[in-house]
Each structure stands twice: as C-alpha cells, then as structure tokens.
Design an enzyme around this catalytic site. Structure first.
Site, PDB file in Angstrom:
ATOM      1  N   VAL A  16       0.833  -1.210   0.000  1.00 13.44           N
ATOM      2  CA  VAL A  16       0.000   0.000   0.000  1.00 13.44           C
ATOM      3  C   VAL A  16       0.874   1.270   0.000  1.00 13.44           C
ATOM      4  O   VAL A  16       0.637   2.202  -0.770  1.00 13.44           O
ATOM      5  CB  VAL A  16      -0.960   0.010   1.214  1.00 13.44           C
ATOM      6  CG1 VAL A  16      -1.884   1.225   1.146  1.00 13.44           C
ATOM      7  CG2 VAL A  16      -1.776  -1.267   1.277  1.00 13.44           C
ATOM      8  N   GLU A 122     -10.815   4.885   5.032  1.00 13.06           N
ATOM      9  CA  GLU A 122     -11.640   4.280   3.974  1.00 13.06           C
ATOM     10  C   GLU A 122     -10.998   3.019   3.403  1.00 13.06           C
ATOM     11  O   GLU A 122     -11.693   2.048   3.065  1.00 13.06           O
ATOM     12  CB  GLU A 122     -11.855   5.312   2.859  1.00 13.06           C
ATOM     13  CG  GLU A 122     -12.852   4.915   1.808  1.00 13.06           C
ATOM     14  CD  GLU A 122     -14.277   4.809   2.363  1.00 13.06           C
ATOM     15  OE1 GLU A 122     -14.754   3.670   2.471  1.00 13.06           O
ATOM     16  OE2 GLU A 122     -14.902   5.831   2.687  1.00 13.06           O
ATOM     17  N   GLU A 183      -2.346 -14.112   2.329  1.00 11.96           N
ATOM     18  CA  GLU A 183      -1.078 -14.034   3.066  1.00 11.96           C
ATOM     19  C   GLU A 183      -0.474 -15.435   3.175  1.00 11.96           C
ATOM     20  O   GLU A 183      -1.180 -16.437   3.046  1.00 11.96           O
ATOM     21  CB  GLU A 183      -1.341 -13.537   4.493  1.00 11.96           C
ATOM     22  CG  GLU A 183      -2.115 -12.255   4.590  1.00 11.96           C
ATOM     23  CD  GLU A 183      -1.243 -11.035   4.371  1.00 11.96           C
ATOM     24  OE1 GLU A 183      -0.034 -11.114   4.639  1.00 11.96           O
ATOM     25  OE2 GLU A 183      -1.782 -10.022   3.894  1.00 11.96           O
ATOM     26  N   ASP A 194     -10.505 -11.397   9.527  1.00  8.46           N
ATOM     27  CA  ASP A 194     -10.359 -10.147   8.766  1.00  8.46           C
ATOM     28  C   ASP A 194     -11.737  -9.561   8.441  1.00  8.46           C
ATOM     29  O   ASP A 194     -11.963  -8.355   8.591  1.00  8.46           O
ATOM     30  CB  ASP A 194      -9.573 -10.424   7.473  1.00  8.46           C
ATOM     31  CG  ASP A 194      -9.415  -9.187   6.628  1.00  8.46           C
ATOM     32  OD1 ASP A 194      -8.563  -8.343   6.974  1.00  8.46           O
ATOM     33  OD2 ASP A 194     -10.163  -9.027   5.634  1.00  8.46           O
ATOM     34  N   LYS A 198     -13.391  -5.890   9.836  1.00  3.27           N
ATOM     35  CA  LYS A 198     -13.941  -4.809   9.000  1.00  3.27           C
ATOM     36  C   LYS A 198     -15.396  -4.525   9.379  1.00  3.27           C
ATOM     37  O   LYS A 198     -15.844  -3.387   9.389  1.00  3.27           O
ATOM     38  CB  LYS A 198     -13.854  -5.189   7.524  1.00  3.27           C
ATOM     39  CG  LYS A 198     -12.438  -5.245   7.012  1.00  3.27           C
ATOM     40  CD  LYS A 198     -12.382  -5.969   5.681  1.00  3.27           C
ATOM     41  CE  LYS A 198     -10.968  -6.059   5.171  1.00  3.27           C
ATOM     42  NZ  LYS A 198     -10.841  -7.004   4.060  1.00  3.27           N
TER      43      LYS A 198
HETATM   44  N1  LIG Z   1      -2.310  -5.059   0.702  1.00  2.00           N
HETATM   45  C1  LIG Z   1      -3.586  -4.747   0.563  1.00  2.00           C
HETATM   46  O1  LIG Z   1      -4.201  -5.000  -0.498  1.00  2.00           O
HETATM   47  C2  LIG Z   1      -4.331  -4.071   1.685  1.00  2.00           C
HETATM   48  C3  LIG Z   1      -5.677  -3.699   1.495  1.00  2.00           C
HETATM   49  C4  LIG Z   1      -6.354  -3.030   2.540  1.00  2.00           C
HETATM   50  C5  LIG Z   1      -5.703  -2.782   3.720  1.00  2.00           C
HETATM   51  N2  LIG Z   1      -4.405  -3.196   3.896  1.00  2.00           N
HETATM   52  C6  LIG Z   1      -3.762  -2.914   5.183  1.00  2.00           C
HETATM   53  O2  LIG Z   1      -2.750  -1.952   4.972  1.00  2.00           O
HETATM   54  C7  LIG Z   1      -1.655  -2.178   5.873  1.00  2.00           C
HETATM   55  C8  LIG Z   1      -0.368  -2.372   5.060  1.00  2.00           C
HETATM   56  O3  LIG Z   1      -0.517  -3.498   4.224  1.00  2.00           O
HETATM   57  P1  LIG Z   1       0.588  -3.880   3.130  1.00  2.00           P
HETATM   58  O4  LIG Z   1      -0.025  -4.976   2.322  1.00  2.00           O
HETATM   59  O5  LIG Z   1       1.087  -2.655   2.440  1.00  2.00           O
HETATM   60  O6  LIG Z   1       1.746  -4.485   4.053  1.00  2.00           O
HETATM   61  P2  LIG Z   1       3.224  -4.920   3.618  1.00  2.00           P
HETATM   62  O7  LIG Z   1       3.327  -4.986   2.123  1.00  2.00           O
HETATM   63  O8  LIG Z   1       3.557  -6.135   4.390  1.00  2.00           O
HETATM   64  O9  LIG Z   1       4.134  -3.695   4.097  1.00  2.00           O
HETATM   65  C9  LIG Z   1       4.224  -3.361   5.426  1.00  2.00           C
HETATM   66  C10 LIG Z   1       5.177  -2.187   5.584  1.00  2.00           C
HETATM   67  O10 LIG Z   1       5.164  -1.778   6.939  1.00  2.00           O
HETATM   68  C11 LIG Z   1       6.503  -1.574   7.387  1.00  2.00           C
HETATM   69  N3  LIG Z   1       6.526  -1.777   8.846  1.00  2.00           N
HETATM   70  C12 LIG Z   1       6.175  -2.875   9.570  1.00  2.00           C
HETATM   71  N4  LIG Z   1       6.297  -2.629  10.879  1.00  2.00           N
HETATM   72  C13 LIG Z   1       6.727  -1.346  11.007  1.00  2.00           C
HETATM   73  C14 LIG Z   1       7.044  -0.519  12.098  1.00  2.00           C
HETATM   74  N5  LIG Z   1       6.924  -0.963  13.355  1.00  2.00           N
HETATM   75  N6  LIG Z   1       7.462   0.752  11.864  1.00  2.00           N
HETATM   76  C15 LIG Z   1       7.575   1.208  10.586  1.00  2.00           C
HETATM   77  N7  LIG Z   1       7.293   0.464   9.495  1.00  2.00           N
HETATM   78  C16 LIG Z   1       6.877  -0.801   9.717  1.00  2.00           C
HETATM   79  C17 LIG Z   1       7.307  -2.590   6.616  1.00  2.00           C
HETATM   80  O11 LIG Z   1       8.659  -2.170   6.608  1.00  2.00           O
HETATM   81  P3  LIG Z   1       9.801  -2.928   5.777  1.00  2.00           P
HETATM   82  O12 LIG Z   1       9.521  -2.586   4.339  1.00  2.00           O
HETATM   83  O13 LIG Z   1      11.041  -2.326   6.252  1.00  2.00           O
HETATM   84  O14 LIG Z   1       9.658  -4.389   6.090  1.00  2.00           O
HETATM   85  C18 LIG Z   1       6.631  -2.500   5.244  1.00  2.00           C
HETATM   86  O15 LIG Z   1       7.161  -1.455   4.480  1.00  2.00           O
HETATM   87  C19 LIG Z   1      -2.039  -3.425   6.691  1.00  2.00           C
HETATM   88  O16 LIG Z   1      -2.615  -3.012   7.897  1.00  2.00           O
HETATM   89  C20 LIG Z   1      -3.076  -4.108   5.816  1.00  2.00           C
HETATM   90  O17 LIG Z   1      -3.984  -4.862   6.577  1.00  2.00           O
HETATM   91  C21 LIG Z   1      -3.712  -3.815   2.907  1.00  2.00           C
END
Ligand SMILES: NC(=O)c1ccc[n+]([C@@H]2O[C@H](COP(=O)([O-])OP(=O)(O)OC[C@H]3O[C@@H](n4cnc5c(N)ncnc54)[C@H](OP(=O)(O)O)[C@@H]3O)[C@@H](O)[C@H]2O)c1
Length: 366
Positions: A16, A122, A183, A194, A198
C-alpha cells in the site's frame, strides 16, 4: 475555504505504501508531498530516494512541519502507537490497518473527540469501494434496513475457484497465495477474522454500534467441504462469505459474518475472485450495489489518496449514527435458517435448533 497544504509522514512502504508513493507522484494537483517514510528494515532495496527513509518514528511524529500521518504498516500494536501519538501531537491521520482499528475502536473514538483531529480509514474496508463515507454521509439511520457485503477478497477468490473451476480448498488457497491474494499465514482471512474486523467499524458507521470483534458471531470458510459445495451447486446456489447486518422489528440490529448459500440472481453472486461488493437496502431507494477491488496496491492506495484529499477541507467522520442519533443495540434475538454439515451427530448442539427442515446423510458427511 482555502485548501490546506499537506505535508505527509508515511509509515510503511509495502504494497500500500509504495502504491501511494507512486500515485501521489502522478497527482501533483493535490498539493500533498511525502516528507519522510518510516520503515522497519533499513537494508531493503526501495524504489525511492534513500534520504526519504528512516527507521525512527519520532522523525515523523515530532516534525512540526508534517501535518498528516499516513499509517500503512502491517503490525497492529505499533500501528496503534503511531496513530495515537500522531493524533495527540495534533496531526491528522489516515490509516488502512483494519485489525488495529477493530481492536482499538473505543480508544480511537475517544482520541478523535479529545484531540479534534481527523482520523480517516476508507482503505481499511473494501479498499477501493467508498463504503465508509457513504454510510457516514448518505444513509440516514432510519432508512438503512440492512447491509450485506463480501469484504474479504482472499476468501472470495478461493470460493470462486472452488465453484467455477472445481478446485479443492487447498489448491485454491495455494493459488491465492501465489497470486498475492492471500497471506502466507492465511488464518486471518480464511477463518473470518479479517472480515469480522472490517464489520466492526462498518457497523459503527452504519448503525452507531461499537462492539468488540469477539462479540459478533462469525465463521470463516475453513470447514467447508467439497460435499457442501456439491449440495450448494445442486440447489443452484453459490457459497460466499457474507457479512450481514439487519434491523429487526424490535429496532435492534442483528449482525454476523458467515458463509452463506447465495442465489444466482443475488448481487453478491456477481462478486467473483478478489473483488468485494456491498448491497445496501434502504427505505424507498430499495437495493443499491457497490462493487470494486477490495485489495491490491493501487486500489487500496486510491482510497488512502481520497482520504488525504478530504483532509484538504478538514473532513472528519462525525460518527453521526453514534453521536447524533440514538445508537442501535446489537441483538442475537434472531432465527437463522442454517445448513449444518457434520460427521458426528454427537457434536451438534441439538437444543439450539428449533426444527429440522431437510435431512441428508451420506457415508462421511451428514
Ligand atoms: N495489501 C492490501 O491490499 C491491503 C488492502 C487493505 C488494507 N491493507 C492494510 O494496509 C496495511 C499495510 O498493508 P501492506 O499490504 O502494504 O503491508 P506490507 O506490504 O507487508 O508492508 C508493510 C510495511 O510496513 C513496514 N513496517 C512494519 N512494521 C513497522 C514498524 N513498526 N514501523 C515502521 N514500518 C513498519 C514494513 O517495513 P519494511 O519494508 O522495512 O519491512 C513494510 O514497508 C495493513 O494493515 C493491511 O492490513 C492492505
């Protein structure tokens, strides 16, 4: 009203976060720029200038020039820390972290009231579909008869593969993981956590209900057998993981997340693969159907972008159904018509059923 200049501190540069970074570079008219990005692992290769990154959250949270914190990390505890500190430090916050929001909703509501800052999310439910702002702004309490939705793309992908292509559960799950729709630990999606997370805050925007996820009846798709899919098909149904809430005659609201047999002419039957859909039944307007991508880099980042854009004119959720109306109460006083699939009759809580309408028994499943 003059539009506010937005200086963003971004937490997370994964699916994201990086999506948002790319989208923002293509929307210069928004007048929003990312000043700093906080990540966890400094060694990772990033598609952005190295000087943008830090691992020190205070670089963002204590920078007086940063007026917006966007939190899109994947750890619930630290996400809550970041969001609450940012609000206390007088910053507006945008988040996509559904688990964190569901687990800390009362505290987050209190912080918004106390600080007067905006907290928008959102992207946390149905990603690209603007469901929260519609529930908040458009549907009056009295007119919202029911809402039902497919809010989890991974389980919908798996069920579609089982139904349309005849894959078994394990094959479908593996494919979802390979394509990035599930995942590596699929428990949260597959077992319904999940979806119920929501549903927790969608219920707040729909009906003013503030409940813990554990107090809402939910089940995932982990126990669906091939024989169940066969029964559904024979009866001309699909199986979908449906989150549902409806107003009862006593004025209370019943809410649950359960796999359901869905008729082929139901709007939700149209929602396939990783897509999400929401059907709202409201007085006079009849049914309305929202459809779109419920996950993925750009679809999710587009909802984050829309929240950022709304901050330019100081938009806040008013939680109208909670604060301006008499909030609805959650009730379990409802009868559901259920399909029960089991191997041993001894495991069935017979006293919870009023009557049995149909009965089938094969060798392994009944
Ligand atoms: N992916 C989707 O389609 C989607 C849709 C809706 C909502 N979401 C929500 O959006 C959020 C992010 O999802 P994502 O898919 O983008 O996750 P992701 O690809 O796993 O990326 C997570 C990011 O968070 C960073 N991070 C983790 N712990 C941290 C901390 N303590 N301090 C600072 N940075 C930290 C990680 O750093 P590093 O890069 O250094 O590892 C990484 O850049 C989640 O809550 C997820 O549930 C995701």
């Amino acid at each position: 009203m003059e539009h506010k200049q937005l200086v963003i501190g971004l937490f997370g540069f994964g699916v994201v976060g990086e999506g948002l970074y790319k989208i923002l570079r293509q929307t210069p008219s928004l007048k929003a720029n990312i000043k700093k990005v906080c990540i966890k692992h400094p060694g990772k290769k990033r598609n952005a200038p190295a000087e943008l990154f830090t691992t020190d959250k205070d670089d963002l949270l204590n920078d007086p020039e940063i007026n917006v914190i966007v939190e899109v990390i994947n750890e619930s505890g630290p996400a809550f820390e970041i969001v609450s500190t940012a609000l206390k430090n007088g910053k507006d916050v945008v988040s996509a972290s559904k688990k964190m929001i569901a687990e800390n909703l009362p505290e987050l509501l209190g912080l918004q009231q106390k600080t007067g800052r905006s907290f928008l999310y959102e992207a946390a439910a149905c990603a690209s579909i603007p469901v929260i702002r519609n529930l908040e702004e458009y549907y009056d309490n009295d007119l919202l008869h029911s809402i039902k939705a497919i809010v989890n793309g991974s389980t919908n992908f798996i069920l579609t593969k089982i139904f349309e292509e005849g894959l078994d559960f394990k094959q479908a799950l593996l494919l979802a993981q390979q394509l990035g729709f599930a995942e590596s630990d699929p428990t949260l999606d597959v077992e319904g956590y999940d979806a119920v997370n929501k549903w927790v805050f969608l219920l707040t925007h729909a009906y003013g209900i503030v409940e813990e996820p554990g107090n809402i009846l939910f089940n995932g798709i982990q126990n669906i057998h091939a024989t169940d899919a066969k029964v559904a098909k024979e009866k001309n149904y699909n199986i979908k993981l449906v989150a549902q809430a409806k107003k009862l005659v006593n004025g209370k609201v019943a809410a649950f997340v359960l796999p359901q047999f869905v008729n082929h002419d139901d709007h939700l039957s149209f929602v396939k693969y990783e897509y999400n859909g929401v059907v709202i039944e409201s007085g006079f307007a009849d049914n309305q159907f929202f459809y779109g991508k419920g996950a993925g880099s750009f679809p999710t980042a587009s909802a984050v972008l829309s929240d950022i854009s709304a901050l330019r004119y100081q938009y806040k959720y008013e939680y109208k159904k909670l604060y301006h109306h008499k909030p609805h109460e959650l009730s379990n006083d409802i009868f559901l018509r259920v399909y029960v699939s089991f191997d041993d009759w001894d495991n069935i809580p017979k006293e919870k059923f009023e009557w049995i309408e149909e009965w089938h028994a094969q060798e392994e499943r009944k």
